[in-house]
Design a protein around this motif. Structure first.
Motif, PDB file in Angstrom:
ATOM      1  N   THR A  71      -3.046  -0.569  12.562  1.00  0.00           N
ATOM      2  CA  THR A  71      -1.630  -0.190  12.442  1.00  0.00           C
ATOM      3  C   THR A  71      -1.534   1.276  12.037  1.00  0.00           C
ATOM      4  OG1 THR A  71      -1.379  -2.403  11.517  1.00  0.00           O
ATOM      5  CG2 THR A  71       0.576  -1.029  11.555  1.00  0.00           C
TER       6      THR A  71
ATOM      7  N   PHE B 223      -9.873 -10.110   4.524  1.00  0.00           N
ATOM      8  CA  PHE B 223      -8.666 -10.330   3.741  1.00  0.00           C
ATOM      9  C   PHE B 223      -8.529 -11.806   3.378  1.00  0.00           C
ATOM     10  CE2 PHE B 223      -4.298  -8.676   2.770  1.00  0.00           C
ATOM     11  CZ  PHE B 223      -4.763  -7.568   2.096  1.00  0.00           C
TER      12      PHE B 223
ATOM     13  N   THR C 247       8.608   5.161  11.550  1.00  0.00           N
ATOM     14  CA  THR C 247       7.559   6.184  11.423  1.00  0.00           C
ATOM     15  C   THR C 247       7.696   7.281  12.476  1.00  0.00           C
ATOM     16  OG1 THR C 247       6.123   4.709  12.658  1.00  0.00           O
ATOM     17  CG2 THR C 247       5.853   4.747  10.285  1.00  0.00           C
TER      18      THR C 247
ATOM     19  N   GLU D   4       7.311  -8.082   7.160  1.00  0.00           N
ATOM     20  CA  GLU D   4       8.099  -9.256   7.591  1.00  0.00           C
ATOM     21  C   GLU D   4       7.558 -10.525   6.917  1.00  0.00           C
ATOM     22  OE1 GLU D   4       6.373  -8.526  11.160  1.00  0.00           O
ATOM     23  OE2 GLU D   4       5.439 -10.467  11.427  1.00  0.00           O
TER      24      GLU D   4
ATOM     25  N   PRO E 192       2.279  -3.610   3.185  1.00  0.00           N
ATOM     26  CA  PRO E 192       1.923  -4.920   3.727  1.00  0.00           C
ATOM     27  C   PRO E 192       2.411  -6.024   2.791  1.00  0.00           C
ATOM     28  CG  PRO E 192       0.026  -3.990   2.623  1.00  0.00           C
ATOM     29  CD  PRO E 192       1.160  -3.027   2.421  1.00  0.00           C
TER      30      PRO E 192
ATOM     31  N   GLU F 239     -13.312  -6.505   7.778  1.00  0.00           N
ATOM     32  CA  GLU F 239     -12.465  -6.864   6.640  1.00  0.00           C
ATOM     33  C   GLU F 239     -11.776  -8.186   6.966  1.00  0.00           C
ATOM     34  OE1 GLU F 239      -8.724  -4.897   5.966  1.00  0.00           O
ATOM     35  OE2 GLU F 239      -8.992  -5.016   3.802  1.00  0.00           O
TER      36      GLU F 239
ATOM     37  N   GLY G 156      -1.714  -0.545   4.788  1.00  0.00           N
ATOM     38  CA  GLY G 156      -1.911  -1.617   5.769  1.00  0.00           C
ATOM     39  C   GLY G 156      -3.291  -1.497   6.372  1.00  0.00           C
TER      40      GLY G 156
HETATM   41  P1  NDP Z   1      -0.676  -4.382   8.756  1.00  0.00           P
HETATM   42  O1  NDP Z   1      -1.344  -3.093   9.020  1.00  0.00           O
HETATM   43  O2  NDP Z   1      -0.605  -5.400   9.833  1.00  0.00           O
HETATM   44  O3  NDP Z   1       0.831  -4.155   8.284  1.00  0.00           O
HETATM   45  C1  NDP Z   1       1.171  -3.247   7.267  1.00  0.00           C
HETATM   46  C2  NDP Z   1       2.625  -2.858   7.402  1.00  0.00           C
HETATM   47  O4  NDP Z   1       2.804  -2.114   8.604  1.00  0.00           O
HETATM   48  C3  NDP Z   1       3.585  -4.037   7.499  1.00  0.00           C
HETATM   49  O5  NDP Z   1       4.776  -3.746   6.816  1.00  0.00           O
HETATM   50  C4  NDP Z   1       3.824  -4.117   8.982  1.00  0.00           C
HETATM   51  O6  NDP Z   1       5.020  -4.747   9.309  1.00  0.00           O
HETATM   52  C5  NDP Z   1       3.877  -2.661   9.353  1.00  0.00           C
HETATM   53  N1  NDP Z   1       3.707  -2.377  10.765  1.00  0.00           N
HETATM   54  C6  NDP Z   1       3.209  -3.162  11.742  1.00  0.00           C
HETATM   55  N2  NDP Z   1       3.219  -2.509  12.936  1.00  0.00           N
HETATM   56  C7  NDP Z   1       3.737  -1.281  12.702  1.00  0.00           C
HETATM   57  C8  NDP Z   1       3.993  -0.138  13.515  1.00  0.00           C
HETATM   58  N3  NDP Z   1       3.742  -0.138  14.811  1.00  0.00           N
HETATM   59  N4  NDP Z   1       4.507   0.948  12.923  1.00  0.00           N
HETATM   60  C9  NDP Z   1       4.759   0.979  11.593  1.00  0.00           C
HETATM   61  N5  NDP Z   1       4.558  -0.091  10.778  1.00  0.00           N
HETATM   62  C10 NDP Z   1       4.047  -1.199  11.318  1.00  0.00           C
HETATM   63  O7  NDP Z   1      -1.385  -4.970   7.482  1.00  0.00           O
HETATM   64  P2  NDP Z   1      -1.302  -6.429   6.878  1.00  0.00           P
HETATM   65  O8  NDP Z   1       0.112  -6.802   6.604  1.00  0.00           O
HETATM   66  O9  NDP Z   1      -2.119  -7.347   7.691  1.00  0.00           O
HETATM   67  O10 NDP Z   1      -1.995  -6.162   5.460  1.00  0.00           O
HETATM   68  C11 NDP Z   1      -3.325  -6.197   5.280  1.00  0.00           C
HETATM   69  C12 NDP Z   1      -3.964  -4.827   5.348  1.00  0.00           C
HETATM   70  O11 NDP Z   1      -3.435  -3.967   4.352  1.00  0.00           O
HETATM   71  C13 NDP Z   1      -5.452  -4.908   5.072  1.00  0.00           C
HETATM   72  O12 NDP Z   1      -6.183  -4.082   5.927  1.00  0.00           O
HETATM   73  C14 NDP Z   1      -5.535  -4.418   3.637  1.00  0.00           C
HETATM   74  O13 NDP Z   1      -6.797  -3.968   3.264  1.00  0.00           O
HETATM   75  C15 NDP Z   1      -4.505  -3.358   3.619  1.00  0.00           C
HETATM   76  N6  NDP Z   1      -4.124  -3.051   2.244  1.00  0.00           N
HETATM   77  C16 NDP Z   1      -4.523  -1.840   1.704  1.00  0.00           C
HETATM   78  C17 NDP Z   1      -4.241  -1.532   0.380  1.00  0.00           C
HETATM   79  C18 NDP Z   1      -4.626  -0.209  -0.222  1.00  0.00           C
HETATM   80  O14 NDP Z   1      -4.009   0.208  -1.208  1.00  0.00           O
HETATM   81  N7  NDP Z   1      -5.632   0.492   0.282  1.00  0.00           N
HETATM   82  C19 NDP Z   1      -3.534  -2.489  -0.480  1.00  0.00           C
HETATM   83  C20 NDP Z   1      -3.182  -3.698   0.183  1.00  0.00           C
HETATM   84  C21 NDP Z   1      -3.479  -3.948   1.491  1.00  0.00           C
HETATM   85  P3  NDP Z   1       5.039  -6.298   9.672  1.00  0.00           P
HETATM   86  O15 NDP Z   1       4.331  -7.011   8.570  1.00  0.00           O
HETATM   87  O16 NDP Z   1       6.449  -6.561   9.720  1.00  0.00           O
HETATM   88  O17 NDP Z   1       4.307  -6.413  10.975  1.00  0.00           O
END
Ligand code: NDP
Length: 489
Positions: free
Chosen positions: A231, A383, A215, A177, A149, A381, A227
């Motif tokens: 997702t 964030f 994926t 993105e 993310p 959550e 993420g």
């Molecule tokens: P998202 O789940 O929206 O996105 C994470 C990644 O998945 C991005 O690169 C996103 O791309 C990509 N993605 C989106 N749709 C798909 C799909 N259909 N298939 C595969 N990949 C996809 O998370 P956020 O960006 O909103 O980040 C926040 C989240 O991440 C929170 O829940 C947070 O807690 C978690 N997080 C967890 C951590 C951990 O170590 N446990 C550390 C940091 C964050 P795109 O952005 O291009 O849509």
């Protein structure tokens, strides 16, 4: 002048078929054009990684040679740390104080896994057959799809690339993105370090057209995803088609528990760090304060004073303590949840206001949820820099509240009572428990969660083993003819 970034596929830098603008969260203005990877680019990247996985210039390297490449990469990350930090700050709004410190530490992850590469050992088995030698080889699993993310992209990719490359895998890394600039620059360091073409590929693009294609690609053996849980469900469904392995680092709603016997000043500082550092955009944000009732008012007073004193400002100013949120969407969502929680009886005691006209700023918010323990600010959550507060009466009550969520990433515990710390640690449903501290990480210590917070561990030896598979080898040592072929040996 807009800055332009490129993908890194099969050892070459290239523009995507299309580009999209990246916004500076401090101003809300576009500052760079990012390349967009779609199906064709993702497919080429995965195929390049698959070829590289079998090619002698990677597959034939000794573990010590892979370690040298990882050490070189760590050196280059250190060399370019200022530039990487500036890019991350510009593209995500994360404050420069934090990006500088974090990127310096990112190099340590590559060094740790460089050191581990030649310690991923197989085994020899004391097998129960006198004419057999049996040993286990630890082999790399194949092509890893690494998805991160937007928050801490360099850090979150280091915890995947480090162990995957140490194990001998190849990687296609998808930057979010939102704020992909630091990772696209990082690709140049991978190239300079001398990794063979295709071993690491870095691209960015949108979830559906890029992440989903990656994926679900049949040549991907392991999906390492960080993420949100929604997702993650899509990722698991997509990767299930090929029965690829997954490791999932997801979100949390981590409890921060303060007992009356704690050092309240120290706990207040840690709580500020837990929820307001990185403007709360952290998976381990300690977003639910559970405080023993007898010290609730005293602790809240300290916290409110600290929250109101947080220096909000431009993320590239070293004096700034809290910058903007990464996107306008994120700020709007936080405002909606605060309003909905207030409507259900939560009391906003400070913060939650927009700052200035430009950029996506908000002030640190604290909500007393004593009258609304089920308010969305307690259960979802966010964030963002929003702290929900609940009081408890005893250990059992504290545990009930702490575990009253489907997440299980981290928990903070503040007490000076050693036996209580042990009892509470046993009962807490979390992958990481911090006692009298918070937000401490190290490449040496495994990190991860369970429940809605995911599965698998990043950091430590366990992470490297996660990118391997065991090959069991049987060698018959007898020169006698094989006996009865119709009986299992
Ligand atoms: P998202 O789940 O929206 O996105 C994470 C990644 O998945 C991005 O690169 C996103 O791309 C990509 N993605 C989106 N749709 C798909 C799909 N259909 N298939 C595969 N990949 C996809 O998370 P956020 O960006 O909103 O980040 C926040 C989240 O991440 C929170 O829940 C947070 O807690 C978690 N997080 C967890 C951590 C951990 O170590 N446990 C550390 C940091 C964050 P795109 O952005 O291009 O849509």
């Amino acid at each position: 002048m807009m800055r332009r970034f490129q993908h890194y596929i099969d050892g070459a830098f290239e523009d995507g078929p299309a580009g999209f603008e990246s916004l500076d969260p401090a101003t809300g203005e576009a500052w760079a054009i990012m390349p967009e990877a779609r199906e064709a680019e993702v497919d080429r990247a995965v195929r390049a990684a698959h070829r590289a996985f079998r090619a002698p210039d990677w597959a034939g390297l000794t573990a010590s040679a892979r370690a040298k490449l990882l050490h070189r990469l760590a050196d280059l990350v250190e060399r370019d740390a200022s530039e990487l930090a500036a890019l991350e700050t510009r593209d995500t709004g994360k404050i420069i104080r934090e990006t500088r410190a974090q990127i310096a530490y990112v190099a340590e992850y590559y060094r740790y896994y460089a050191g581990l590469a030649d310690k991923i050992e197989g085994a020899h088995l004391p097998i129960d057959k006198p004419d057999m030698e049996v040993w286990l080889r630890r082999e790399p699993v194949g092509v890893v799809a690494a998805i991160v993310p937007w928050n801490s992209q360099l850090f979150l990719s280091a915890v995947k690339l480090g162990p995957a490359l140490a194990a001998g895998c190849t990687v296609v890394l998808k930057a979010s993105e939102e704020g992909p600039a630091p990772l696209l620059h990082f690709a140049r360091l991978v190239h300079e370090a001398g990794f063979p073409a295709g071993v690491v590929n870095v691209l960015t693009g949108f979830g559906a057209r890029c992440g989903a294609v990656l994926t679900s690609h049949p040549k991907v053996a392991h999906v390492a995803f960080t993420g949100g849980p929604d997702t993650a469900r899509m990722v698991v469904r997509n990767s299930a088609e090929n029965l690829a392995r997954t490791s999932l680092e997801l979100g949390g709603k981590s409890p921060f528990i303060v007992f009356a016997d704690a050092d309240l000043d120290s706990a207040a500082n840690a709580q500020v760090s837990a929820i307001f550092a990185a403007a709360g955009q952290s998976c381990v944000a300690g977003s639910r304060l559970l405080v023993e009732r007898s010290v609730k008012d005293a602790f809240l007073e300290r916290l409110m004073a600290k929250a109101r004193a947080v220096r909000i400002g431009a993320p590239d100013d070293p004096e700034t303590e809290m910058g903007p949120l990464c996107t306008a969407r994120q700020r709007d969502r936080i405002e909606e949840v605060i309003a909905a929680s207030s409507a259900q009886g939560a009391r906003l005691v400070t913060g939650g206001e927009r700052v200035g006209e430009a950029g996506f700023y908000t002030t640190p918010a604290i909500l007393d949820c004593s009258e609304a323990p089920e308010a969305p600010c307690v259960t979802t959550e966010l964030f963002g820099p929003v702290l929900s507060v609940l009081a408890f009466d005893d250990e059992a009550d504290a545990l009930r509240l702490a575990n009253g969520t489907d997440y299980g990433l981290a928990a903070g515990l503040f007490t000076t009572n050693l036996t209580r710390a042990h009892r509470m640690t046993r009962g807490l449903e979390a992958g990481v428990v911090w006692i009298n501290t918070y937000r401490a990480v190290s490449p040496i210590a495994p990190f991860g969660g369970h429940g809605l917070s995911g599965h698998g561990r990043e950091g430590g030896l366990a992470a490297a083993l996660d990118y391997t598979t065991i090959k069991t080898v049987w060698l018959r040592t007898s020169d006698d003819p094989i006996p009865d072929p119709f009986v299992m040996r």
